[in-house]
Design a protein around this motif. Structure first.
Motif, PDB file in Angstrom:
ATOM      1  N   LEU A 169      55.121  28.386  32.151  1.00 45.31           N
ATOM      2  CA  LEU A 169      55.660  29.609  32.740  1.00 45.31           C
ATOM      3  C   LEU A 169      54.772  30.767  32.338  1.00 45.31           C
ATOM      4  N   MET A 170      54.340  31.517  33.320  1.00 50.47           N
ATOM      5  CA  MET A 170      53.456  32.638  33.084  1.00 50.47           C
ATOM      6  C   MET A 170      54.108  33.905  33.641  1.00 50.47           C
ATOM      7  N   ILE A 171      54.265  34.888  32.785  1.00 52.38           N
ATOM      8  CA  ILE A 171      54.757  36.182  33.230  1.00 52.38           C
ATOM      9  C   ILE A 171      53.588  37.147  33.060  1.00 52.38           C
ATOM     10  N   VAL A 172      53.072  37.622  34.189  1.00 54.55           N
ATOM     11  CA  VAL A 172      51.894  38.479  34.189  1.00 54.55           C
ATOM     12  C   VAL A 172      52.336  39.926  34.345  1.00 54.55           C
ATOM     13  N   ILE A 173      51.962  40.732  33.366  1.00 53.64           N
ATOM     14  CA  ILE A 173      52.203  42.178  33.436  1.00 53.64           C
ATOM     15  C   ILE A 173      50.824  42.803  33.361  1.00 53.64           C
ATOM     16  N   VAL A 174      50.426  43.442  34.461  1.00 56.71           N
ATOM     17  CA  VAL A 174      49.040  43.880  34.569  1.00 56.71           C
ATOM     18  C   VAL A 174      48.942  45.282  35.160  1.00 56.71           C
ATOM     19  N   ALA A 175      48.041  46.073  34.595  1.00 52.02           N
ATOM     20  CA  ALA A 175      47.791  47.426  35.080  1.00 52.02           C
ATOM     21  C   ALA A 175      46.559  47.429  35.974  1.00 52.02           C
ATOM     22  N   THR A 176      46.478  48.452  36.794  1.00 46.68           N
ATOM     23  CA  THR A 176      45.312  48.673  37.640  1.00 46.68           C
ATOM     24  C   THR A 176      44.561  49.864  37.085  1.00 46.68           C
ATOM     25  N   HIS A 177      43.266  49.746  36.997  1.00 52.01           N
ATOM     26  CA  HIS A 177      42.415  50.817  36.459  1.00 52.01           C
ATOM     27  C   HIS A 177      41.730  51.540  37.616  1.00 52.01           C
ATOM     28  N   GLY A 178      41.658  52.844  37.516  1.00 45.28           N
ATOM     29  CA  GLY A 178      40.919  53.638  38.504  1.00 45.28           C
ATOM     30  C   GLY A 178      41.369  53.383  39.924  1.00 45.28           C
ATOM     31  N   GLU A 179      40.413  53.073  40.770  1.00 43.64           N
ATOM     32  CA  GLU A 179      40.690  52.876  42.200  1.00 43.64           C
ATOM     33  C   GLU A 179      40.862  51.408  42.577  1.00 43.64           C
ATOM     34  N   GLY A 180      41.595  50.660  41.756  1.00 42.95           N
ATOM     35  CA  GLY A 180      41.913  49.277  42.103  1.00 42.95           C
ATOM     36  C   GLY A 180      41.179  48.228  41.305  1.00 42.95           C
ATOM     37  N   GLU A 181      40.540  48.612  40.205  1.00 45.05           N
ATOM     38  CA  GLU A 181      39.790  47.658  39.392  1.00 45.05           C
ATOM     39  C   GLU A 181      40.667  47.062  38.293  1.00 45.05           C
ATOM     40  N   PRO A 182      40.245  45.892  37.781  1.00 48.03           N
ATOM     41  CA  PRO A 182      40.963  45.313  36.640  1.00 48.03           C
ATOM     42  C   PRO A 182      40.681  46.117  35.368  1.00 48.03           C
ATOM     43  N   THR A 183      41.621  46.084  34.454  1.00 48.42           N
ATOM     44  CA  THR A 183      41.395  46.719  33.155  1.00 48.42           C
ATOM     45  C   THR A 183      40.417  45.863  32.360  1.00 48.42           C
ATOM     46  N   ASP A 184      39.851  46.437  31.308  1.00 48.22           N
ATOM     47  CA  ASP A 184      38.866  45.706  30.502  1.00 48.22           C
ATOM     48  C   ASP A 184      39.427  44.394  29.966  1.00 48.22           C
ATOM     49  N   ASN A 185      40.697  44.419  29.493  1.00 47.46           N
ATOM     50  CA  ASN A 185      41.246  43.207  28.888  1.00 47.46           C
ATOM     51  C   ASN A 185      41.585  42.120  29.911  1.00 47.46           C
ATOM     52  N   SER A 186      41.683  42.458  31.185  1.00 44.99           N
ATOM     53  CA  SER A 186      41.995  41.436  32.199  1.00 44.99           C
ATOM     54  C   SER A 186      40.769  40.996  32.999  1.00 44.99           C
ATOM     55  N   LEU A 187      39.611  41.545  32.693  1.00 42.50           N
ATOM     56  CA  LEU A 187      38.405  41.283  33.488  1.00 42.50           C
ATOM     57  C   LEU A 187      38.006  39.805  33.512  1.00 42.50           C
ATOM     58  N   ARG A 188      38.012  39.111  32.358  1.00 42.40           N
ATOM     59  CA  ARG A 188      37.630  37.681  32.323  1.00 42.40           C
ATOM     60  C   ARG A 188      38.572  36.827  33.169  1.00 42.40           C
ATOM     61  N   LEU A 189      39.877  37.038  32.999  1.00 38.39           N
ATOM     62  CA  LEU A 189      40.864  36.278  33.765  1.00 38.39           C
ATOM     63  C   LEU A 189      40.736  36.601  35.252  1.00 38.39           C
ATOM     64  N   HIS A 190      40.581  37.861  35.578  1.00 35.85           N
ATOM     65  CA  HIS A 190      40.414  38.294  36.970  1.00 35.85           C
ATOM     66  C   HIS A 190      39.210  37.596  37.611  1.00 35.85           C
ATOM     67  N   THR A 191      38.090  37.594  36.901  1.00 34.27           N
ATOM     68  CA  THR A 191      36.864  36.981  37.416  1.00 34.27           C
ATOM     69  C   THR A 191      37.050  35.484  37.625  1.00 34.27           C
ATOM     70  N   TRP A 192      37.689  34.809  36.664  1.00 38.21           N
ATOM     71  CA  TRP A 192      37.917  33.369  36.778  1.00 38.21           C
ATOM     72  C   TRP A 192      38.819  33.048  37.976  1.00 38.21           C
ATOM     73  N   ILE A 193      39.913  33.803  38.135  1.00 36.59           N
ATOM     74  CA  ILE A 193      40.838  33.563  39.251  1.00 36.59           C
ATOM     75  C   ILE A 193      40.142  33.837  40.583  1.00 36.59           C
ATOM     76  N   LYS A 194      39.382  34.901  40.638  1.00 35.71           N
ATOM     77  CA  LYS A 194      38.661  35.247  41.867  1.00 35.71           C
ATOM     78  C   LYS A 194      37.695  34.122  42.263  1.00 35.71           C
ATOM     79  N   THR A 195      36.975  33.575  41.274  1.00 36.21           N
ATOM     80  CA  THR A 195      36.033  32.479  41.534  1.00 36.21           C
ATOM     81  C   THR A 195      36.768  31.214  41.963  1.00 36.21           C
ATOM     82  N   ALA A 196      37.852  30.876  41.278  1.00 41.53           N
ATOM     83  CA  ALA A 196      38.624  29.672  41.618  1.00 41.53           C
ATOM     84  C   ALA A 196      39.199  29.781  43.029  1.00 41.53           C
ATOM     85  N   ALA A 197      39.679  30.968  43.403  1.00 39.46           N
ATOM     86  CA  ALA A 197      40.223  31.171  44.746  1.00 39.46           C
ATOM     87  C   ALA A 197      39.107  31.073  45.791  1.00 39.46           C
TER      88      ALA A 197
END
Length: 178
Positions: free
Chosen positions: A16-44
């Protein structure tokens, strides 16, 4: 899991994963979510549609409606987790920092827990019914019962583990010898 500590193997084996995530600036991932974001984007992008088939998830996005891409990361994670085969257990929530964000989150969280408790109680009820109809396999239980009045042979008693479904962690309850 803290997004900074993202590990692929742990992530794809999460129940079970509960994701609580903020958006930085104009729609970018925050620094702490960048690795996960990149991995998910690549997998998709690689169309790994069944990668997260055993994962259940819920997402709450944090943002500000004054920005054009309100809660872009919350929307991204909700969409991409589903594309990767994860099962949404609760509708995504979105909080606006310029309009009582904490109250919006508390309402979402309260409804989430109510839904999760019902979901796991139902799973537990179904599992209990199956257990009642299944024959007991004695070799699965290493401890032996002694007849009343007989001498009990000293042996180590292993801890009893109970699965806490909502938290996804094991709690250990240690037995005591009489």
């Amino acid at each position: 899991m803290d997004m900074e500590d993202f590990e692929k193997e742990e992530f794809i084996n999460t129940e079970l994963m509960i994701v609580i995530v903020a958006t930085h600036g104009e729609g970018e991932p925050t620094d702490n979510s960048l690795r996960l974001h990149t991995w998910i984007k690549t997998a998709a992008k690689d169309k790994e549609e069944k990668l997260l088939k055993n994962v259940k998830y819920a997402v709450f996005g944090l943002g500000d409606k004054e920005y054009e891409n309100f809660c872009a990361m919350g929307k991204f994670f909700d969409k991409k987790l589903e594309e990767l085969g994860a099962n949404r257990v609760f509708d995504a929530g979105f909080g606006d920092s310029s309009n009582e964000l904490e109250a919006q989150y508390e309402t979402w969280k309260s409804n989430l827990w109510t839904t999760l408790i019902k979901h796991y109680e139902q799973l537990n009820t179904n599992a209990t019914k199956q257990e009642r109809s299944a024959p007991i396999k004695k070799n699965l239980y290493p401890l032996k019962m002694a007849e009343p009045g007989s001498k009990v042979v000293d042996h180590p008693i292993q801890p009893l583990c109970i699965r806490q479904y909502v938290q996804g962690k094991d709690a250990r309850i240690h037995s005591m010898r009489e």
